[in-house]
Design an enzyme around this catalytic site. Structure first.
Site, mmCIF file in Angstrom:
data_model
loop_
_atom_site.group_PDB
_atom_site.id
_atom_site.type_symbol
_atom_site.label_atom_id
_atom_site.label_comp_id
_atom_site.label_asym_id
_atom_site.label_seq_id
_atom_site.Cartn_x
_atom_site.Cartn_y
_atom_site.Cartn_z
ATOM 1 N N ARG A 54 0.864 -1.176 0.000
ATOM 2 C CA ARG A 54 0.000 0.000 0.000
ATOM 3 C C ARG A 54 0.903 1.230 0.000
ATOM 4 O O ARG A 54 2.121 1.122 0.096
ATOM 5 C CB ARG A 54 -1.035 0.005 1.136
ATOM 6 C CG ARG A 54 -0.679 -0.636 2.427
ATOM 7 C CD ARG A 54 0.389 0.021 3.212
ATOM 8 N NE ARG A 54 0.140 1.440 3.400
ATOM 9 C CZ ARG A 54 1.042 2.334 3.687
ATOM 10 N NH1 ARG A 54 2.313 1.982 3.828
ATOM 11 N NH2 ARG A 54 0.749 3.601 3.841
ATOM 12 N N GLY A 55 0.250 2.405 -0.112
ATOM 13 C CA GLY A 55 1.034 3.623 -0.296
ATOM 14 C C GLY A 55 1.106 3.898 -1.795
ATOM 15 O O GLY A 55 1.395 2.989 -2.593
ATOM 16 N N ALA A 56 0.852 5.154 -2.164
ATOM 17 C CA ALA A 56 0.678 5.481 -3.579
ATOM 18 C C ALA A 56 1.875 5.075 -4.459
ATOM 19 O O ALA A 56 1.697 4.371 -5.468
ATOM 20 C CB ALA A 56 0.370 6.970 -3.712
ATOM 21 N N ARG A 91 -7.273 -0.314 -6.889
ATOM 22 C CA ARG A 91 -7.544 0.742 -5.894
ATOM 23 C C ARG A 91 -7.760 2.041 -6.678
ATOM 24 O O ARG A 91 -6.924 2.403 -7.503
ATOM 25 C CB ARG A 91 -6.401 0.887 -4.879
ATOM 26 C CG ARG A 91 -6.286 -0.338 -3.959
ATOM 27 C CD ARG A 91 -5.424 -0.058 -2.751
ATOM 28 N NE ARG A 91 -6.089 0.794 -1.778
ATOM 29 C CZ ARG A 91 -5.464 1.364 -0.746
ATOM 30 N NH1 ARG A 91 -4.156 1.176 -0.575
ATOM 31 N NH2 ARG A 91 -6.110 2.122 0.106
ATOM 32 N N ASP A 247 -1.940 10.982 -2.110
ATOM 33 C CA ASP A 247 -2.344 9.941 -3.063
ATOM 34 C C ASP A 247 -2.724 10.518 -4.424
ATOM 35 O O ASP A 247 -2.679 9.824 -5.432
ATOM 36 C CB ASP A 247 -3.506 9.133 -2.497
ATOM 37 C CG ASP A 247 -3.014 8.266 -1.348
ATOM 38 O OD1 ASP A 247 -2.955 8.764 -0.204
ATOM 39 O OD2 ASP A 247 -2.627 7.114 -1.608
ATOM 40 N N ASN A 257 -5.365 12.571 0.503
ATOM 41 C CA ASN A 257 -4.490 11.680 1.287
ATOM 42 C C ASN A 257 -5.372 10.898 2.264
ATOM 43 O O ASN A 257 -6.598 11.068 2.303
ATOM 44 C CB ASN A 257 -3.411 12.504 2.014
ATOM 45 C CG ASN A 257 -2.326 11.626 2.629
ATOM 46 O OD1 ASN A 257 -1.811 10.723 1.977
ATOM 47 N ND2 ASN A 257 -1.984 11.873 3.887
ATOM 48 N N LYS A 258 -4.746 10.075 3.047
ATOM 49 C CA LYS A 258 -5.450 9.203 3.988
ATOM 50 C C LYS A 258 -6.492 9.960 4.811
ATOM 51 O O LYS A 258 -6.252 11.088 5.245
ATOM 52 C CB LYS A 258 -4.405 8.543 4.897
ATOM 53 C CG LYS A 258 -4.924 7.596 5.949
ATOM 54 C CD LYS A 258 -5.824 6.506 5.410
ATOM 55 C CE LYS A 258 -5.222 5.710 4.285
ATOM 56 N NZ LYS A 258 -6.204 4.824 3.608
HETATM 57 O O1 MRU Z 1 -4.525 3.275 2.157
HETATM 58 P P1 MRU Z 1 -3.045 3.474 2.091
HETATM 59 O O2 MRU Z 1 -2.314 2.923 3.265
HETATM 60 O O3 MRU Z 1 -2.486 2.987 0.773
HETATM 61 O O4 MRU Z 1 -2.870 5.043 2.128
HETATM 62 C C1 MRU Z 1 -1.584 5.575 2.068
HETATM 63 C C2 MRU Z 1 -1.549 7.049 2.201
HETATM 64 O O5 MRU Z 1 -2.559 7.722 2.291
HETATM 65 C C3 MRU Z 1 -0.202 7.678 2.127
HETATM 66 O O6 MRU Z 1 -0.136 8.822 2.921
HETATM 67 C C4 MRU Z 1 0.062 8.096 0.672
HETATM 68 O O7 MRU Z 1 -0.158 7.022 -0.188
HETATM 69 C C5 MRU Z 1 1.427 8.609 0.482
HETATM 70 S S1 MRU Z 1 2.624 7.314 0.549
HETATM 71 C C6 MRU Z 1 4.147 7.961 0.252
#
Ligand code: MRU
Length: 366
Positions: A54-56, A91, A247, A257-258
């Protein structure tokens, strides 16, 4: 900063069947460091959807390998388009997924079908390597901002720079260094005393499980707080700056973002605390202007809200319910922080204002 970062992704070119990627299973952290080998496009799709990765930036790089694996079986035009669309849909919110897959499709389409799989694998590798470099540069551009605030706040022995971050935008969320954590790691390596408030980041607890684990491994002083504590800490002068990842950032600088990021930005604004967003330019979506209207927000399973995973004193990792049986729950996974609440975007090309003309100039500087 030292020359290497840990990475959650490692390609295996010579794996049986023609390639695989080994990834850290992020669902198992912080209780166990487990790895999963993704040798088929289906395994990659599943890993992205179920948040093994996970993470963009990380889902973009992993998806690129997924498409390369798919092309090993069928590299015709129809399969290329269908597999790319299918991986993109794993996603919906982070634009890095589409960015990486579109780049791969553009790269291989002019090639004969017989050459596509190999070219795709090579480009997936280049995307992954680039991500490490991009994030290192985000750290280099962010460090002077942190130093500047540290100087103004009188940071020194016994008075660390007080940082707050949300979710996990660390090396686990990228191929290396992280985005929001990259300036933090650089500052720590440079000997700047700092302390990071880590939001737990309900419902999946990426802060508690991942950021706290990463910072602990790196020896960066940090304290875990409940998501709702940030505003209180800011009111009491306990936060010098907020830094988060993203994201998808729109053409005019709105930041998706999250979930919960927006509330931190509001509290930061109300308390005069700088709110920085670390943004690789792969996370910019120039096709979208109005973040609130036009970014698809992933709605995840209600069970992530009604239940929690944790480790018992006996060492067993299990899931428990925290709400009455049958409680309806909603689970929007991301929110949008309007550009006006963002102090600056820290990119691999430099630090810019979150506004349309600055972003246009940044992209034109490529
Ligand atoms: O749902 P996730 O864990 O994939 O969400 C991740 C985030 O919101 C991060 O802050 C974002 O992807 C930046 S990662 C460098």
């Amino acid at each position: 900063m030292s020359a290497a970062s840990p990475s959650p992704l490692r390609p295996l070119r010579e794996a049986p069947g023609g390639g695989a990627v080994v990834v850290i299973d992020q669902r198992a952290l912080p209780h166990r460091l487990a790895f999963e080998t993704l040798a088929t496009p289906e395994a990659v799709h599943h890993a992205i959807r179920e948040m093994v990765v996970r993470g963009a930036p990380l889902i973009g790089a992993t998806a690129a390998y997924g498409l390369a694996l798919a092309l090993q079986h069928d590299a015709g035009d129809a399969a290329l388009d269908a597999r790319a669309a299918w991986l993109k849909a794993a996603r919906p919110t982070a634009v890095n997924l589409a960015w990486a897959l579109d780049r791969l499709v553009r790269h291989v389409r002019p090639l004969p079908a017989g050459e596509r799989a190999q070219a795709a694998w090579a480009l997936a590798g280049a995307i992954a390597e680039e991500d490490v470099d991009v994030n290192r540069r985000i750290g280099e551009h962010g460090l002077p901002l942190l130093r500047d605030i540290a100087a103004r706040k009188g940071v020194g022995p016994g008075r660390p720079l007080k940082v707050l971050t949300h979710c996990n935008a660390g090396w686990l969320a990228t191929v290396g260094w992280g985005t929001a954590t990259s300036p933090v790691y650089q500052a720590h390596a440079a000997g700047l005393p700092l302390h990071v408030w880590v939001d737990e980041t309900r419902p999946r607890n990426q802060g508690a499980g991942l950021t706290a684990w990463e910072l602990g491994q790196a020896g960066v002083p940090h304290t875990l707080v409940a998501d709702n504590a940030g505003g209180h800490l800011m009111q009491h002068g306990e936060v010098d700056l907020v830094i988060v990842g993203c994201d998808r950032v729109t053409a005019r600088g709105d930041v998706c973002n999250k979930i919960g990021t927006y509330l931190k930005a509001l509290a930061a604004h109300d308390n005069g605390v700088p709110f920085f967003v670390a943004m690789p330019t792969s996370t910019l979506d120039p096709a979208v202007a109005d973040g609130l209207a036009d970014i698809p927000i992933e709605e995840r399973a209600a069970r992530e809200v009604t239940h929690l995973w944790g480790r018992t004193a006996a060492g067993e990792v299990l899931e428990v319910a925290i709400a009455p049986e049958g409680t309806p729950a909603a689970n929007p996974a991301f929110d949008v922080t309007p550009a006006r609440l963002v102090s600056a975007l820290i990119t691999e090309r430099g630090v810019v204002h979150a506004d349309e003309s600055a972003l246009r100039a940044l992209m034109a500087s490529a």
